[in-house]
Design an enzyme around this catalytic site. Structure first.
Site, PDB file in Angstrom:
ATOM      1  N   TYR A  51       2.963   4.621   0.975  1.00 42.63           N
ATOM      2  CA  TYR A  51       3.648   5.034   2.203  1.00 42.63           C
ATOM      3  C   TYR A  51       2.669   5.810   3.074  1.00 42.63           C
ATOM      4  O   TYR A  51       1.853   6.583   2.580  1.00 42.63           O
ATOM      5  CB  TYR A  51       4.855   5.906   1.875  1.00 42.63           C
ATOM      6  CG  TYR A  51       5.951   5.174   1.118  1.00 42.63           C
ATOM      7  CD1 TYR A  51       6.590   4.081   1.677  1.00 42.63           C
ATOM      8  CD2 TYR A  51       6.332   5.588  -0.160  1.00 42.63           C
ATOM      9  CE1 TYR A  51       7.603   3.409   0.988  1.00 42.63           C
ATOM     10  CE2 TYR A  51       7.343   4.927  -0.853  1.00 42.63           C
ATOM     11  CZ  TYR A  51       7.969   3.838  -0.272  1.00 42.63           C
ATOM     12  OH  TYR A  51       8.962   3.179  -0.961  1.00 42.63           O
ATOM     13  N   HIS A 106      10.352  -9.776   0.055  1.00 45.02           N
ATOM     14  CA  HIS A 106      10.042  -8.343   0.013  1.00 45.02           C
ATOM     15  C   HIS A 106      11.311  -7.536   0.297  1.00 45.02           C
ATOM     16  O   HIS A 106      12.178  -7.972   1.050  1.00 45.02           O
ATOM     17  CB  HIS A 106       8.966  -8.034   1.066  1.00 45.02           C
ATOM     18  CG  HIS A 106       8.341  -6.688   0.901  1.00 45.02           C
ATOM     19  ND1 HIS A 106       8.896  -5.537   1.430  1.00 45.02           N
ATOM     20  CD2 HIS A 106       7.209  -6.302   0.253  1.00 45.02           C
ATOM     21  CE1 HIS A 106       8.129  -4.507   1.111  1.00 45.02           C
ATOM     22  NE2 HIS A 106       7.103  -4.947   0.398  1.00 45.02           N
ATOM     23  N   ASP A 165       0.853  -1.187   0.000  1.00 47.39           N
ATOM     24  CA  ASP A 165       0.000   0.000   0.000  1.00 47.39           C
ATOM     25  C   ASP A 165       0.885   1.231   0.000  1.00 47.39           C
ATOM     26  O   ASP A 165       2.099   1.134   0.138  1.00 47.39           O
ATOM     27  CB  ASP A 165      -1.000   0.000   1.165  1.00 47.39           C
ATOM     28  CG  ASP A 165      -0.359  -0.108   2.538  1.00 47.39           C
ATOM     29  OD1 ASP A 165       0.883  -0.243   2.626  1.00 47.39           O
ATOM     30  OD2 ASP A 165      -1.087  -0.058   3.532  1.00 47.39           O
ATOM     31  N   PHE A 184       6.270   1.961  -4.243  1.00 42.86           N
ATOM     32  CA  PHE A 184       7.650   2.104  -3.776  1.00 42.86           C
ATOM     33  C   PHE A 184       8.279   3.470  -4.074  1.00 42.86           C
ATOM     34  O   PHE A 184       9.343   3.788  -3.544  1.00 42.86           O
ATOM     35  CB  PHE A 184       8.558   0.999  -4.346  1.00 42.86           C
ATOM     36  CG  PHE A 184       8.193  -0.379  -3.898  1.00 42.86           C
ATOM     37  CD1 PHE A 184       8.403  -0.780  -2.585  1.00 42.86           C
ATOM     38  CD2 PHE A 184       7.622  -1.293  -4.773  1.00 42.86           C
ATOM     39  CE1 PHE A 184       8.055  -2.064  -2.157  1.00 42.86           C
ATOM     40  CE2 PHE A 184       7.267  -2.569  -4.360  1.00 42.86           C
ATOM     41  CZ  PHE A 184       7.485  -2.955  -3.044  1.00 42.86           C
TER      42      PHE A 184
END
Length: 207
Positions: free
Chosen positions: A67, A187, A65, A78
């Site tokens: 930031y 991740h 999701d 990102f």
């Protein structure tokens, strides 16, 4: 909010957008914005679709999701606006990019150049409450973002899917690996980057 989906994607997503549950998604985000500070700004919720038209998609990177701290979310998974300090996950991504391709570290954390070159930077949930990660998970975002992934999956291919972590791999679980290239790893967050992301060389493999 859903009315701001770009026209080229709107036609592709017509069946999903006709689902009555989409109204609930729209209402959920509207209520959240009326009560809390929500990121990204309304105009940037579908920025990933705006910067990467459907016909231009060559690769897909899926995040969790946006930031959840002020000034960071820019509508691309990102990515952060130029001049904003790099969040830890993005720092690991850019370090791997630099090592993998033998290129200098990018000057900023903005991934707009990637989006404009055909990399769809899609979060699983496209909005978030300030300071509360995954707070909009129950709004129903995967109904829409899953439809985006399915639409890309239906392209003749090949498209490269870079799936970092369990959430991304779940959203893209039905991608046809006979027509597309699927690259899975851990991740890039500091908690898991050393357990599969660092050294995975996803960018060279995608190229």
């Amino acid at each position: 909010m859903l009315a701001s989906i770009p026209a080229n994607w709107r036609s592709i997503l017509a069946e999903a957008l006709a689902d009555p549950r989409m109204e609930s998604l729209d209402d959920c985000v509207a209520v959240e914005r009326s009560t809390y500070e929500v990121y990204p700004e309304d105009a940037d919720v579908f920025r990933a679709l705006r910067l990467t038209p459907f016909d231009s998609v060559r690769a897909v990177i899926i995040g969790q999701d946006p930031y959840h701290r002020p000034g960071q979310a820019d509508g691309l998974a990102f990515s952060v606006p130029p001049g904003v300090p790099l969040p830890p996950s993005l720092r690991n991504i850019l370090a791997e990019y630099s090592r993998d391709l033998g290129r200098p570290l990018p000057a900023t954390g903005s991934l707009v150049p990637w989006a404009e070159r055909g990399v769809l930077l899609l979060n699983t949930f496209l909005t978030v409450r300030r300071g509360e990660p995954v707070s909009h998970a129950k709004c129903g975002w995967p109904l829409l973002t899953g439809a985006v992934v399915q639409a890309v999956n239906d392209k003749p291919g090949p498209v490269v899917f870079l799936l970092w972590g369990a959430r991304a791999q779940e959203l893209a679980r039905n991608v046809d690996e006979e027509r597309h290239i699927v690259l899975r790893s851990g991740h890039p967050s500091p908690l898991s980057a050393r357990r599969g992301f660092n050294g995975s060389r996803p960018f060279a493999a995608a190229n």
